[in-house]
Write an enzyme that holds these catalytic residues in place. Structure first.
Site, PDB file in Angstrom:
ATOM      1  N   HIS A   1       3.246 -15.205  29.519  1.00 49.03           N
ATOM      2  CA  HIS A   1       3.185 -13.836  30.028  1.00 49.03           C
ATOM      3  C   HIS A   1       2.050 -13.691  31.038  1.00 49.03           C
ATOM      4  CE1 HIS A   1       5.283 -13.363  26.142  1.00 49.03           C
ATOM      5  NE2 HIS A   1       5.918 -12.372  26.741  1.00 49.03           N
TER       6      HIS A   1
ATOM      7  N   ASP B   1      -1.273 -17.438  26.667  1.00 49.54           N
ATOM      8  CA  ASP B   1      -0.056 -18.076  26.148  1.00 49.54           C
ATOM      9  C   ASP B   1       0.690 -18.859  27.218  1.00 49.54           C
ATOM     10  OD1 ASP B   1       1.430 -16.240  27.651  1.00 49.54           O
ATOM     11  OD2 ASP B   1       2.074 -15.069  25.921  1.00 49.54           O
TER      12      ASP B   1
ATOM     13  N   SER C   1       8.765  -7.435  26.681  1.00 46.75           N
ATOM     14  CA  SER C   1       7.325  -7.657  26.644  1.00 46.75           C
ATOM     15  C   SER C   1       6.679  -7.554  28.019  1.00 46.75           C
ATOM     16  CB  SER C   1       7.020  -9.031  26.034  1.00 46.75           C
ATOM     17  OG  SER C   1       7.681 -10.063  26.745  1.00 46.75           O
TER      18      SER C   1
END
Length: 274
Positions: A242, A239, A77
């Site tokens: 990240h 979040d 990611s």
């Protein structure tokens, strides 16, 4: 979010490997649940802005010009840019524009990175990349290996084998090693310390294996963690796990020079024959 598996995975791993008492294991397991609640789950799909970018910063263009440099991004990611607010803030896009400016020629970006990928998942990404091997590739992977409690040595050796497939096809590769989870504040202590030790051990093993095969690595933990610790509100996405666009801009500023230098051109990328 695949990254959240790290929390329960670390609690389980610490209990089975470290021989924790029932009370200590209960504490870690409770902390993992609390951290998952604080971080939440992301249902957003990663942005994608693949295409050809020109030295003047424009792109992606609809018609591909001649003499294009090919650049691929593989991994998890962080490589995909989860958390970036807009397409132009994706790490791959920022690096592609930087490469195009340095090279003075168009650069085509192709993103193979997939959210939740582990090192063992790189083979599928590389299979696709090798259909038309890129000139240059960036690989960022390792965090999700911690979530599944893969042995550090096994993970690092597998990374070297996968990266070698790219280099044997003529691709120049740079690898961003496993980040330091100590910067993720929603993970409470002592769980965060366990995550940090595990991730840093993997990063060291990754670098050792990559040095052995002559592939450049960049320490995400050493170069980026201090800034993220000092400016979490500015560099993390919603979040809190990240990076956001500003965080990826910082990462790109660290990665661009090694990408240029890995091609053997000190001080930046210069125009190469097609």
């Amino acid at each position: 979010m695949a990254w959240l598996r790290v929390l329960r995975g670390l609690a389980l791993g610490a209990g089975s490997v470290g021989g924790l008492s029932g009370a200590a294991y209960g504490l870690l397991n409770g902390q993992s649940k609390r951290a998952r609640t604080l971080i939440g789950k992301s249902t957003d799909l990663p942005r994608n802005a693949d295409g050809v970018y020109l030295p003047d910063g424009s792109g992606p263009v609809t018609e591909e010009p001649a003499d294009v440099l090919t650049f691929a991004v593989l991994g998890d990611s962080l490589a995909a840019g989860l958390g970036a607010e807009t397409d132009d803030k994706l790490p791959g896009v920022r690096l592609t524009k930087g490469l195009a400016e340095e090279a003075g020629r168009p650069v085509r970006l192709t993103t193979h990175a997939i959210i939740g990928s582990r090192t063992s998942d790189l083979d599928e990404q590389i299979d696709v990349a090798l259909i038309n091997p890129p000139s240059l590739a960036l690989v960022i992977v390792g965090g999700n290996d911690v979530t599944t409690r893969m042995r550090v040595g096994t993970s690092a050796a597998l990374l070297a084998r996968q990266v070698r497939r790219l280099t044997e096809a003529g691709t120049t590769v740079v690898v961003g090693t496993c980040p330091d989870l100590a910067i993720v504040e929603p993970i409470p202590q002592p769980l965060r310390a366990i995550a940090s030790r595990w991730g840093l051990a993997l990063a060291r093993a990754q670098r050792h294996e990559l040095d052995r095969i002559g592939v450049r690595s960049v320490s995400s933990a050493a170069l980026l963690s201090p800034e993220f610790r000092q400016r979490p509100d500015e560099l993390f996405s919603e979040d809190r796990f990240h990076p956001n666009g500003a965080g990826y801009e910082l990462a790109a500023s660290v990665l661009l020079a090694p990408l240029c230098d890995a091609a053997g051109l000190t001080g930046g990328w210069r125009v190469l024959p097609a």
